[in-house]
Design a protein around this motif. Structure first.
Motif, short mmCIF file in Angstrom:
data_model
loop_
_atom_site.label_atom_id
_atom_site.label_comp_id
_atom_site.label_asym_id
_atom_site.label_seq_id
_atom_site.Cartn_x
_atom_site.Cartn_y
_atom_site.Cartn_z
N CYS A 36 0.84 -1.20 0.00
CA CYS A 36 0.00 0.00 0.00
C CYS A 36 0.87 1.25 0.00
CB CYS A 36 -0.91 -0.01 1.23
SG CYS A 36 -0.03 -0.24 2.80
N PHE A 37 0.21 2.42 0.00
CA PHE A 37 0.89 3.70 0.18
C PHE A 37 0.06 4.56 1.12
CE2 PHE A 37 3.82 3.05 -3.38
CZ PHE A 37 4.94 3.72 -2.90
N LEU A 38 0.71 5.21 2.04
CA LEU A 38 0.02 6.07 3.00
C LEU A 38 -0.60 7.26 2.27
CD1 LEU A 38 -0.65 6.81 5.94
CD2 LEU A 38 1.57 8.01 6.04
N ARG A 39 -1.89 7.52 2.56
CA ARG A 39 -2.60 8.59 1.88
C ARG A 39 -3.20 9.62 2.84
NH1 ARG A 39 0.14 8.41 -1.34
NH2 ARG A 39 0.10 7.34 -3.34
N TYR A 40 -3.68 9.18 4.03
CA TYR A 40 -4.31 10.10 4.98
C TYR A 40 -3.73 9.88 6.37
CZ TYR A 40 -7.98 11.18 1.54
OH TYR A 40 -8.66 11.60 0.43
N TRP A 47 -8.60 14.47 9.42
CA TRP A 47 -7.77 13.74 8.45
C TRP A 47 -7.12 14.70 7.46
CZ3 TRP A 47 -6.68 8.73 9.11
CH2 TRP A 47 -7.54 7.96 9.90
N HIS A 48 -5.87 14.40 7.09
CA HIS A 48 -5.13 15.22 6.13
C HIS A 48 -4.51 14.30 5.07
CE1 HIS A 48 -5.47 18.67 8.82
NE2 HIS A 48 -5.14 17.84 9.80
N LYS A 49 -4.64 14.69 3.82
CA LYS A 49 -4.03 13.93 2.73
C LYS A 49 -2.54 14.25 2.66
CE LYS A 49 -5.16 12.54 -1.99
NZ LYS A 49 -6.03 12.81 -3.16
N VAL A 50 -1.72 13.23 2.36
CA VAL A 50 -0.27 13.43 2.26
C VAL A 50 0.22 12.91 0.91
CG1 VAL A 50 0.20 13.36 4.73
CG2 VAL A 50 0.17 11.22 3.44
N ASP A 51 1.28 13.54 0.39
CA ASP A 51 1.88 13.06 -0.85
C ASP A 51 2.96 12.02 -0.53
OD1 ASP A 51 4.21 14.45 -0.11
OD2 ASP A 51 3.76 16.17 -1.39
N GLN A 54 5.86 13.29 1.82
CA GLN A 54 5.39 13.47 3.19
C GLN A 54 5.12 12.12 3.87
OE1 GLN A 54 1.99 15.85 2.03
NE2 GLN A 54 2.85 17.71 2.92
N ALA A 55 4.53 11.20 3.11
CA ALA A 55 4.20 9.89 3.66
C ALA A 55 5.47 9.14 4.08
CB ALA A 55 3.42 9.07 2.63
N ASN A 56 6.47 9.14 3.20
CA ASN A 56 7.72 8.43 3.52
C ASN A 56 8.41 9.05 4.73
OD1 ASN A 56 7.57 6.48 1.49
ND2 ASN A 56 8.54 7.79 -0.02
N ARG A 57 8.42 10.37 4.79
CA ARG A 57 9.07 11.06 5.91
C ARG A 57 8.37 10.73 7.22
NH1 ARG A 57 9.42 15.72 3.55
NH2 ARG A 57 7.55 16.67 4.48
N LEU A 58 7.05 10.74 7.21
CA LEU A 58 6.28 10.46 8.43
C LEU A 58 6.53 9.02 8.90
CD1 LEU A 58 2.70 11.51 9.27
CD2 LEU A 58 3.33 9.12 9.53
#
Length: 318
Positions: A36-40, A47-51, A54-58
């Protein structure tokens, strides 16, 4: 449609108790994890959408256990253990739920109208689902409607219905503003005019009453190829070739067979280049060269969601 042992499909969303929502990108289990890929991401404000960045960093900072490297695909993505999932959001269930109840907002009104239009052109709506922000009730007035179509036959029937409905003025082609927004969001390596030309002919996105919608295909079990080969990346390569088979052009990932002996297959993991080229066309491709142990190679476009530096474009139509 869904396997009992592993009921997860691309375009599903999965939610963890940590306040994370991931979009499923893989048909198969990865060591009892869902690719999968992190989206929210949820915080005290909602809830906030991430690109991708941002997802990888988090995840690197707070949830490294969800970072995953696939030796089979020589690629990094996200993966969530099945036992860490507290909610499995299924697009087909969400769509049926919304269709059975009065619309709560303008976008839901447009969804109801869109489904009714597709039915007019004999699309089997039992093979449809709803993903994106509407799957998890995070839509805004400016959100898109993201439909999932299960199975190739229904998907191409839906594309045909969209084309006919545009001709009958029930739906509209993307206007220039919408196409510009689409172009900026996709961050394509192609110039705007080239990007637009490819997009308009796909008939997988249009507008209904000022809102954009698109359709994405998820294969049925019998339509899937089981991939057992392990690939290693060999650097970036650009080739020109002719498309010999486009039957899997709208799959996830998209697959094109071409007449290049060294790299007979082109694969795209980014939606930007799904349905991009047709059989008989002469094309140019730039992507990551991958080879398996036997020396069989392919070019992969979309090693990241944004596919920076990578592209597929038509040089000469058939």
């Amino acid at each position: 449609m869904r396997q009992t042992g592993f009921p997860f499909l691309p375009k599903d969303f999965i939610e963890t108790e940590d306040g994370l929502i991931f979009a499923v990108v893989s048909y198969h289990s990865h060591d009892q994890k869902v690719g999968c890929f992190l989206r929210y991401v949820q915080d005290q404000h909602g809830w906030h959408k991430v690109d991708t960045e941002q997802a990888n960093r988090l995840l690197e900072r707070h949830h490294p256990e969800f970072l995953f490297y696939s030796s089979q695909f020589d690629a990094a993505f996200h993966a969530v253990p099945v036992n860490s999932i507290i909610h499995h959001h299924r697009p087909e269930q969400r769509l049926q739920q919304l269709l059975k109840q009065p619309a709560d907002d303008p976008l839901q009104h447009k969804l109801h109208k869109l489904i009714a239009i597709l039915q007019q052109y004999s699309v089997d709506i039992t093979a449809l689902g709803l993903t994106g922000s509407m799957l998890v009730n995070q839509q805004k007035a400016t959100s898109d409607i993201d439909l999932v179509i299960y199975g190739r036959d229904t998907f191409h029937q839906c594309r045909s219905a969209i084309k006919k409905a545009i001709a009958d003025n029930l739906l509209q082609k993307l206007d220039k503003t919408q196409m510009q927004e689409n172009y900026q969001r996709r961050d394509s390596e192609l110039d705007f005019d080239t990007f637009s030309w490819h997009e308009y002919r796909k008939c997988n996105k249009a507008m209904i009453d000022g809102s954009k919608f698109d359709i994405g295909m998820v294969c049925l079990k019998e339509e899937l190829d089981i991939e057992h080969r392990h690939f290693l990346k060999q650097g970036i390569k650009t080739i020109q070739c002719r498309v010999t088979d486009d039957s899997r052009a709208f799959d996830f990932p998209a697959r094109y067979r071409v007449d290049n002996a060294l790299t007979p297959e082109i694969i795209s993991f980014t939606h930007t280049y799904v349905g991009q080229v047709e059989k008989g066309e002469f094309i140019e491709v730039c992507g990551a060269l991958e080879c398996d142990a036997s020396g069989t190679c392919r070019i992969v476009v979309g090693s990241t969601r944004e596919a920076r530096g990578e592209y597929i474009k038509v040089i000469e139509q058939k």
